[in-house]
Design an enzyme around this catalytic site. Structure first.
Site, PDB file in Angstrom:
ATOM      1  N   HIS A  75       0.820  -1.221   0.000  1.00 12.57           N
ATOM      2  CA  HIS A  75       0.000   0.000   0.000  1.00 12.57           C
ATOM      3  C   HIS A  75       0.854   1.273   0.000  1.00 12.57           C
ATOM      4  O   HIS A  75       0.331   2.362  -0.218  1.00 12.57           O
ATOM      5  CB  HIS A  75      -0.997  -0.002   1.174  1.00 12.57           C
ATOM      6  CG  HIS A  75      -0.431   0.438   2.485  1.00 12.57           C
ATOM      7  ND1 HIS A  75      -0.014  -0.443   3.459  1.00 12.57           N
ATOM      8  CD2 HIS A  75      -0.207   1.673   2.988  1.00 12.57           C
ATOM      9  CE1 HIS A  75       0.438   0.239   4.502  1.00 12.57           C
ATOM     10  NE2 HIS A  75       0.332   1.528   4.240  1.00 12.57           N
ATOM     11  N   ASP A 120      -0.406  -7.456   1.767  1.00 13.41           N
ATOM     12  CA  ASP A 120       0.179  -6.107   1.728  1.00 13.41           C
ATOM     13  C   ASP A 120       1.712  -6.172   1.768  1.00 13.41           C
ATOM     14  O   ASP A 120       2.344  -5.817   2.761  1.00 13.41           O
ATOM     15  CB  ASP A 120      -0.366  -5.295   2.910  1.00 13.41           C
ATOM     16  CG  ASP A 120      -0.075  -3.811   2.788  1.00 13.41           C
ATOM     17  OD1 ASP A 120       0.423  -3.390   1.731  1.00 13.41           O
ATOM     18  OD2 ASP A 120      -0.355  -3.077   3.759  1.00 13.41           O
ATOM     19  N   SER A 213       4.260   2.690   8.140  1.00 21.18           N
ATOM     20  CA  SER A 213       3.868   1.677   7.156  1.00 21.18           C
ATOM     21  C   SER A 213       5.054   1.087   6.418  1.00 21.18           C
ATOM     22  O   SER A 213       5.975   1.812   6.029  1.00 21.18           O
ATOM     23  CB  SER A 213       2.933   2.292   6.114  1.00 21.18           C
ATOM     24  OG  SER A 213       1.635   2.377   6.616  1.00 21.18           O
TER      25      SER A 213
END
EC number: 3.4.21.1
Length: 263
Positions: A75, A120, A213
């Protein structure tokens, strides 16, 4: 003499730069955009990298898994025009001996779903290899069969926000110790959003947050730090009482092996 031998023995271990063994030992409170984390010891998480765009803006973290490869979250939307910065601790300093590495290829997991955030994971092949040193080395990858049971105390690191409403991210790399949370417990917070390709951790007064992230969730296994998760998603308020969700690396290892072997 015994002491000297011990010192040279440790120097030897550091010199080989095997995976999952930092030359500079991390010190974690409670083990010791990480909320309620603390500054890391510079160089003690040598696989942590910063992904930056061409303006030098840090947008995601990642982990070195070898001299040529970095793993991050799908992502994050990494492009070959972005760069990998290794050996960094303080993003506000120009004094650090960092390595700015170009990306040759981006391998996004084809099963990544931006709606469910399943699978992911992205692998980045570097255009030139990272030079391993005291402050730059790889994390160990798990095997498909490795298990990180609920309650296992692990660590996450990153330059993400330290409060969800913070205007900027911290300059210094943050770290936090946090426990793995069982799938059942995680589903109490997130319901059917949690799938077998995710692993949860936290709800312990610390949390990953925006900007972390793609970075690592690492657990010690047989004395080496092993990548159990990749920072994926969580509460929009970075709640420290709700588990954060990570891509489960063990479940994604068949795809990782396939890409590494083919390239």
């Amino acid at each position: 003499m015994a002491f000297l031998w011990l010192v040279s023995c440790f120097a030897l271990v550091g010199a080989t730069f095997g995976c999952g063994v930092p030359a500079i030992q991390p010190v974690l409170t409670g083990l010791s955009r990480i909320v309620n984390g603390e500054d890391a010891i510079p160089g003690s998480w040598p696989w942590q990298v910063s992904l930056q765009d061409r303006t030098g803006f840090h947008f995601c973290g990642g982990s070195l898994i070898s001299e040529n490869w970095v793993v991050t979250a799908a992502h994050c939307g990494v492009k070959t025009t972005d760069v990998v910065v290794a050996g960094e601790f303080d993003q506000g300093s120009d004094e650090e001996n960092v390595q700015v590495l170009k990306i040759a290829q981006v391998f996004k997991n084809p099963k990544f779903n931006s709606f469910t955030v399943r699978n992911d994971i992205t692998l980045l092949k570097l255009a030139t290899p990272a030079q391993f040193s005291e402050t730059v080395s790889a994390v160990c990858l798990p095997t498909v069969d490795d298990d990180f049971p609920a309650g296992t105390l692990c660590a996450t690191t990153g330059w993400g926000k330290t409060k969800y409403n913070a205007l900027k991210t911290p300059d210094k790399l943050q770290q936090a110790a946090l426990p793995i949370v069982s799938e059942a417990k995680c589903k109490e917070s997130w319901g059917s959003k949690i799938t077998d390709v995710m692993i949860c951790a936290g709800a312990s007064g610390v949390s990953s947050c925006m900007g972390d992230s793609g970075g690592p969730l690492v657990c010690q296994k047989d004395g080496v730090w092993t990548l159990a998760g990749i920072v994926s998603w969580g509460s929009g308020f970075c709640s420290t009482s709700t588990p954060a969700v990570y891509a489960r690396v063990t479940a994604l290892m068949p795809w990782v092996q396939e890409i590494l072997e083919a390239n």
